[in-house]
Design a protein around this motif. Structure first.
Motif, short mmCIF file in Angstrom:
data_model
loop_
_atom_site.label_atom_id
_atom_site.label_comp_id
_atom_site.label_asym_id
_atom_site.label_seq_id
_atom_site.Cartn_x
_atom_site.Cartn_y
_atom_site.Cartn_z
N VAL A 17 -4.86 -4.84 -0.89
CA VAL A 17 -4.85 -3.72 -1.83
C VAL A 17 -5.63 -4.14 -3.07
O VAL A 17 -5.21 -5.05 -3.80
CB VAL A 17 -3.41 -3.31 -2.21
CG1 VAL A 17 -3.44 -2.18 -3.23
CG2 VAL A 17 -2.63 -2.88 -0.97
N ASN A 77 -6.88 -3.39 -6.67
CA ASN A 77 -6.64 -2.62 -7.88
C ASN A 77 -7.81 -2.88 -8.83
O ASN A 77 -7.91 -3.96 -9.42
CB ASN A 77 -5.31 -3.07 -8.51
CG ASN A 77 -4.84 -2.16 -9.62
OD1 ASN A 77 -5.10 -0.97 -9.63
ND2 ASN A 77 -4.12 -2.73 -10.58
N GLY A 126 -2.45 -8.37 -2.52
CA GLY A 126 -3.17 -7.45 -3.41
C GLY A 126 -3.81 -8.24 -4.52
O GLY A 126 -3.44 -9.39 -4.79
N THR A 155 1.01 -9.07 -5.73
CA THR A 155 -0.39 -8.77 -6.02
C THR A 155 -0.83 -9.64 -7.19
O THR A 155 -0.11 -9.78 -8.17
CB THR A 155 -0.61 -7.27 -6.30
OG1 THR A 155 -1.98 -7.04 -6.65
CG2 THR A 155 0.28 -6.76 -7.40
N HIS A 201 2.56 2.78 -3.35
CA HIS A 201 1.80 3.54 -4.34
C HIS A 201 1.97 5.03 -4.10
O HIS A 201 1.67 5.52 -3.01
CB HIS A 201 0.32 3.18 -4.27
CG HIS A 201 0.02 1.79 -4.72
ND1 HIS A 201 0.23 0.69 -3.90
CD2 HIS A 201 -0.48 1.31 -5.88
CE1 HIS A 201 -0.13 -0.40 -4.55
NE2 HIS A 201 -0.57 -0.06 -5.76
N ASP A 245 -8.87 0.49 -3.96
CA ASP A 245 -7.75 1.33 -3.54
C ASP A 245 -7.05 2.03 -4.69
O ASP A 245 -6.46 3.09 -4.51
CB ASP A 245 -6.70 0.48 -2.80
CG ASP A 245 -7.27 -0.17 -1.56
OD1 ASP A 245 -7.64 0.55 -0.62
OD2 ASP A 245 -7.35 -1.42 -1.54
N ARG A 253 0.84 -1.21 0.00
CA ARG A 253 0.00 0.00 0.00
C ARG A 253 0.87 1.26 0.00
O ARG A 253 0.60 2.21 -0.72
CB ARG A 253 -0.92 -0.03 1.22
CG ARG A 253 -1.96 1.06 1.26
CD ARG A 253 -2.91 0.85 2.43
NE ARG A 253 -3.68 -0.37 2.28
CZ ARG A 253 -4.78 -0.48 1.55
NH1 ARG A 253 -5.23 0.58 0.88
NH2 ARG A 253 -5.42 -1.63 1.47
#
Length: 246
Positions: free
Chosen positions: A139, A141, A103, A79, A12, A168, A9
């Motif tokens: 997270v 996406n 993620g 992720t 980013h 997010d 997180r």
């Protein structure tokens, strides 16, 4: 695992998180050795590695098996590209967390057709609930395929709906012109992820307009398999090895 989720997180922003996409444990290890601070999977690459087509060829079981191997091979946050959730978003997210990823990429199209944004919003809510139940600050996406399918007018409206649902990051593949990307950064309620490749703006140019996350999708996988095919063809025809020169 929440330490990994927190690290993902926090990555980013500026400078943007640059994510080379892996498709198996070996590629993930090579990407980590190259200096990646996090790794994303590519559903297309995972499908090709399994010997199936990208379009609907990958199922939840195969995707999670590949993810488990990738997470076990590296120490950085991972992720996972879970497409549209394989018809079982809650079960897929639970399996993703159990595999060690922190993620997900969750897309708003099925069988190459854009879904109603409220359908995607429900997927996002379901994913968040499953992650919370698993005790992970996942997270999410949220990928929108508006630009890929030529329906650009709804991108920001979808972004607002997805943000309200608990996403997010907003992932908009298919956009590579810098003015449009800069406009999306300014208008999106979520940090922006774009997918790059040859001909796209550089990481430095994308950082300058405020992009928070940069990935390459299946581009590295495609290049690796193209090299394998061309080197094998050279070996089998001319009997030479020039394509293997590094």
């Amino acid at each position: 695992m929440n330490d990994l989720a927190r690290r993902l997180r926090e990555l980013h922003g500026q400078p943007p998180l640059v994510l080379p996409n892996a498709w198996d444990a070996g590629s993930a290890r090579a990407i980590e050795a190259a200096g990646a601070t996090a790794i994303a999977t590519t559903s297309a690459g995972v499908a090709w590695a399994a010997g199936v087509d990208d379009a609907g060829g990958l199922n939840q079981e195969s995707a999670i098996a590949a993810l488990r191997a990738i997470c076990a091979a590296v120490s950085v946050p991972v992720t996972a590209d879970i497409e549209a959730g394989y018809g079982d978003v809650a079960g897929t997210v639970t399996a993703v967390v159990q595999a060690g990823a922190v993620g997900i990429n969750l897309e708003d199209s099925t069988a190459r057709v854009l879904d109603d944004p409220l359908v995607q919003a429900e997927r996002i809510k379901t994913a968040r609930a499953a992650a919370v139940a698993a005790g992970i600050d996942l997270v999410i996406n949220a990928r929108t395929d508006t630009h890929l399918f030529g329906d650009r007018t709804g991108t920001i409206e979808r972004a607002k709906i997805y943000a309200d649902a608990g996403a997010d990051v907003l992932f908009v593949p298919g956009v590579v012109d810098l003015p449009t990307i800069a406009e999306l950064v300014l208008e999106s309620p979520l940090p922006l992820n774009v997918m790059v490749g040859p001909g796209a703006p550089t990481v430095a140019e994308l950082a300058e307009v405020g992009v928070a996350r940069i990935s390459v999708g299946p581009a590295i996988t495609s290049a690796a398999y193209a090299l394998a095919q061309s080197a094998a063809k050279e070996l089998l025809t001319s009997g030479t090895y020039a394509g293997l020169t590094s």
